[in-house]
Design an enzyme around this catalytic site. Structure first.
Site, PDB file in Angstrom:
ATOM      1  N   GLN A  36       6.280  -0.634  -9.004  1.00  0.00           N
ATOM      2  CA  GLN A  36       7.238  -0.009  -9.936  1.00  0.00           C
ATOM      3  C   GLN A  36       8.540  -0.787 -10.067  1.00  0.00           C
ATOM      4  OE1 GLN A  36       7.767   4.431 -10.383  1.00  0.00           O
ATOM      5  NE2 GLN A  36       7.396   4.206  -8.207  1.00  0.00           N
ATOM      6  N   ASP A  76      -0.448 -12.044   0.203  1.00  0.00           N
ATOM      7  CA  ASP A  76      -0.727 -10.863   1.015  1.00  0.00           C
ATOM      8  C   ASP A  76       0.279 -10.888   2.164  1.00  0.00           C
ATOM      9  OD1 ASP A  76      -1.690  -8.977   2.790  1.00  0.00           O
ATOM     10  OD2 ASP A  76      -3.796  -9.534   2.498  1.00  0.00           O
ATOM     11  N   TYR A 165       5.208   6.531   6.565  1.00  0.00           N
ATOM     12  CA  TYR A 165       6.111   5.805   5.662  1.00  0.00           C
ATOM     13  C   TYR A 165       7.533   5.813   6.232  1.00  0.00           C
ATOM     14  CZ  TYR A 165       8.596   4.855   1.214  1.00  0.00           C
ATOM     15  OH  TYR A 165       9.405   4.356   0.212  1.00  0.00           O
ATOM     16  N   LYS A 169       9.838   2.767   7.843  1.00  0.00           N
ATOM     17  CA  LYS A 169      11.125   2.379   7.251  1.00  0.00           C
ATOM     18  C   LYS A 169      12.245   2.413   8.296  1.00  0.00           C
ATOM     19  CE  LYS A 169       9.959   1.484   2.955  1.00  0.00           C
ATOM     20  NZ  LYS A 169      10.101   0.161   2.340  1.00  0.00           N
TER      21      LYS A 169
HETATM   22  N1  LIG Z   1       9.788   3.824  -6.131  1.00  0.00           N
HETATM   23  C1  LIG Z   1      10.609   4.603  -5.412  1.00  0.00           C
HETATM   24  O1  LIG Z   1      10.967   5.704  -5.838  1.00  0.00           O
HETATM   25  C2  LIG Z   1      11.145   4.103  -4.091  1.00  0.00           C
HETATM   26  C3  LIG Z   1      12.080   4.892  -3.392  1.00  0.00           C
HETATM   27  C4  LIG Z   1      12.541   4.445  -2.166  1.00  0.00           C
HETATM   28  C5  LIG Z   1      12.118   3.219  -1.667  1.00  0.00           C
HETATM   29  N2  LIG Z   1      11.216   2.474  -2.362  1.00  0.00           N
HETATM   30  C6  LIG Z   1      10.758   1.224  -1.786  1.00  0.00           C
HETATM   31  O2  LIG Z   1      10.851   0.182  -2.740  1.00  0.00           O
HETATM   32  C7  LIG Z   1       9.753  -0.724  -2.562  1.00  0.00           C
HETATM   33  C8  LIG Z   1       9.028  -0.900  -3.879  1.00  0.00           C
HETATM   34  O3  LIG Z   1       8.574   0.363  -4.303  1.00  0.00           O
HETATM   35  P1  LIG Z   1       7.603   0.546  -5.552  1.00  0.00           P
HETATM   36  O4  LIG Z   1       7.868   1.884  -6.106  1.00  0.00           O
HETATM   37  O5  LIG Z   1       7.683  -0.663  -6.430  1.00  0.00           O
HETATM   38  O6  LIG Z   1       6.194   0.596  -4.806  1.00  0.00           O
HETATM   39  P2  LIG Z   1       4.733   0.438  -5.472  1.00  0.00           P
HETATM   40  O7  LIG Z   1       3.798   1.243  -4.641  1.00  0.00           O
HETATM   41  O8  LIG Z   1       4.796   0.682  -6.935  1.00  0.00           O
HETATM   42  O9  LIG Z   1       4.453  -1.118  -5.240  1.00  0.00           O
HETATM   43  C9  LIG Z   1       4.129  -1.651  -3.988  1.00  0.00           C
HETATM   44  C10 LIG Z   1       3.378  -2.940  -4.215  1.00  0.00           C
HETATM   45  O10 LIG Z   1       3.005  -3.453  -2.939  1.00  0.00           O
HETATM   46  C11 LIG Z   1       1.760  -4.126  -3.132  1.00  0.00           C
HETATM   47  N3  LIG Z   1       1.051  -4.314  -1.861  1.00  0.00           N
HETATM   48  C12 LIG Z   1       0.286  -3.432  -1.177  1.00  0.00           C
HETATM   49  N4  LIG Z   1      -0.261  -4.033  -0.105  1.00  0.00           N
HETATM   50  C13 LIG Z   1       0.165  -5.317  -0.112  1.00  0.00           C
HETATM   51  C14 LIG Z   1      -0.081  -6.436   0.727  1.00  0.00           C
HETATM   52  N5  LIG Z   1      -0.885  -6.363   1.800  1.00  0.00           N
HETATM   53  N6  LIG Z   1       0.531  -7.605   0.413  1.00  0.00           N
HETATM   54  C15 LIG Z   1       1.337  -7.712  -0.674  1.00  0.00           C
HETATM   55  N7  LIG Z   1       1.578  -6.688  -1.518  1.00  0.00           N
HETATM   56  C16 LIG Z   1       0.988  -5.502  -1.234  1.00  0.00           C
HETATM   57  C17 LIG Z   1       0.989  -3.236  -4.094  1.00  0.00           C
HETATM   58  O11 LIG Z   1      -0.051  -3.953  -4.735  1.00  0.00           O
HETATM   59  C18 LIG Z   1       2.089  -2.784  -5.045  1.00  0.00           C
HETATM   60  O12 LIG Z   1       2.148  -3.560  -6.211  1.00  0.00           O
HETATM   61  C19 LIG Z   1       8.884  -0.139  -1.452  1.00  0.00           C
HETATM   62  O13 LIG Z   1       9.182  -0.808  -0.255  1.00  0.00           O
HETATM   63  C20 LIG Z   1       9.319   1.306  -1.372  1.00  0.00           C
HETATM   64  O14 LIG Z   1       9.188   1.800  -0.073  1.00  0.00           O
HETATM   65  C21 LIG Z   1      10.724   2.891  -3.574  1.00  0.00           C
END
Ligand SMILES: NC(=O)c1ccc[n+]([C@@H]2O[C@H](COP(=O)([O-])OP(=O)(O)OC[C@H]3O[C@@H](n4cnc5c(N)ncnc54)[C@H](O)[C@@H]3O)[C@@H](O)[C@H]2O)c1
Length: 349
Positions: A36, A76, A165, A169
């Site tokens: 995202q 990865d 999760y 974190k």
């Molecule tokens: N979206 C939110 O509301 C939110 C809120 C707080 C924190 N965050 C943090 O922000 C970061 C990004 O969030 P997001 O919403 O884009 O998450 P998301 O789930 O949309 O994207 C995570 C990505 O990580 C990739 N991934 C999974 N396993 C992997 C691996 N082994 N190697 C490489 N890539 C891998 C997935 O393919 C995916 O594209 C995360 O760390 C999340 O914890 C997001």
């Protein structure tokens, strides 16, 4: 506003170097970049430093249009050598470590969450230490638990999260702060609220309803909410999230009194969001079918105290709830009408 932000960014000192827009800027690797948040951050950083300045990476296959915007590589985060090769060959300066399994997904596959969220973090942290990179790792409201004060939740307080999760974190926050103190690693971490955006699909978090309701409003006309009407959680529009990340990354280290900051923009319940969306879509209906995500939300902050971020690096949100709802409805109306300027939603259900 955008112009003054860009000027600020162009002249800020970053660590010991002075970065300017164009080819002298930092070279940034974003892991998990096709989720995202990654593509938006890549777009903003590329505006500042040029299309080649950001290497997006992930384990999923990118759309052709994503490749056209700038470099993409497979990476990865469980493969240290693969990451090391990218850091060396692409002369990386910063890693933005976005790959993670989010709260609801993590609970459904704990062993994989341990690997991706903890082992993956160890790999990027070790690399950042070895190659003296600046490392950004986002944390979350999920890093708190039922024993934490919830309204407001201070920057420093008891953290006993009850999801894998959240546990991963807190581990990232503490390990990063330790590496900063012990090895002088330039570790930076923001605790994001639930992030809301219209051009990507939610990644399996507990705040996903706050995106889904907009799609339902403009498609089926009915939203089934898995949280209780009064479940208050902190939220933020994507533009504020990306700006917070870039402003924080550009802040000289000597201004920081900590390495992990809460950032806040707004806080609302499903009931309040429904009432605001209904102003735009009067026929929208809502039904509450509470599931296991409510227990997760019950342990999370309702309001973040982000006074440290406001004092240390002048954090301030631009987008309150009414404006967020207006932006979401306006843009999604265009998306559903097939307006090409809004991009497409790929797998959004
Ligand atoms: N979206 C939110 O509301 C939110 C809120 C707080 C924190 N965050 C943090 O922000 C970061 C990004 O969030 P997001 O919403 O884009 O998450 P998301 O789930 O949309 O994207 C995570 C990505 O990580 C990739 N991934 C999974 N396993 C992997 C691996 N082994 N190697 C490489 N890539 C891998 C997935 O393919 C995916 O594209 C995360 O760390 C999340 O914890 C997001």
């Amino acid at each position: 506003m955008r112009k003054s932000f860009l000027n600020l960014v162009k002249t800020l000192e970053v660590g010991s170097r002075l970065y300017h827009s164009g080819s002298n800027g930092p070279r940034v690797l974003i892991t998990g970049g096709l989720g995202q948040l990654g593509t938006g951050l890549a777009r903003e950083l590329r505006k500042l430093h040029g299309p080649e300045s950001v290497i997006l990476s992930d384990i999923v296959k990118p759309e052709a249009e994503e490749i056209a915007k700038g470099p993409f590589v497979f990476a990865d985060v469980l493969d240290f050598k693969c990451l090391q090769e990218i850091v060396v060959n692409k002369r990386i300066d910063w890693i933005v470590h976005f790959s993670a399994l989010l709260s609801a997904v993590g609970e459904n596959n704990v062993p994989l969450a341990v690997r991706v969220n903890i082992e993956g973090l160890h790999n990027v942290m070790e690399l950042a230490k070895q190659y003296k990179l600046k490392l950004f790792v986002p944390s979350t409201i999920g890093a708190f638990g039922p024993e934490s004060p919830r309204n407001p939740t201070p920057n420093i307080c008891i953290q006993r999260p009850k999801t894998i999760y959240g546990v991963s974190k807190v581990h990232a926050e503490l390990l990063g702060e330790y590496y900063h103190k012990r090895f002088n690693l330039d570790f930076r971490c923001l605790r994001y609220p639930g992030i809301i955006l219209y051009d990507s699909h939610p990644g399996g978090g507990t705040t996903d309803y706050a995106v889904q309701i907009f799609h339902d409003a403009l498609t089926t006309g009915k939203h089934v909410c898995y949280l209780r009407p009064d479940a208050r959680l902190p939220m933020m529009y994507i533009d504020d999230c990306l700006r917070a990340t870039i402003e924080y990354m550009m802040t000289p280290g000597k201004q920081l009194t900590t390495r992990t900051y809460n950032v806040h923009a707004m806080s609302f319940t499903p009931e309040e969001l429904y009432a605001e969306v209904k102003k735009h879509v009067p026929n929208l209906e809502i039904e509450y079918k509470v599931d296991s995500r409510q227990a997760i939300a019950d342990a999370w902050p309702m309001v973040f105290d982000d006074s440290s971020a406001r004092t240390d690096w002048s954090w301030k949100e631009n987008i309150p709830m009414e404006k967020l709802v207006d932006i979401m409805i306006t843009n999604l109306r265009k998306v559903y009408a097939g307006d090409p300027s809004t991009g497409k939603l790929d797998a959004m259900a």
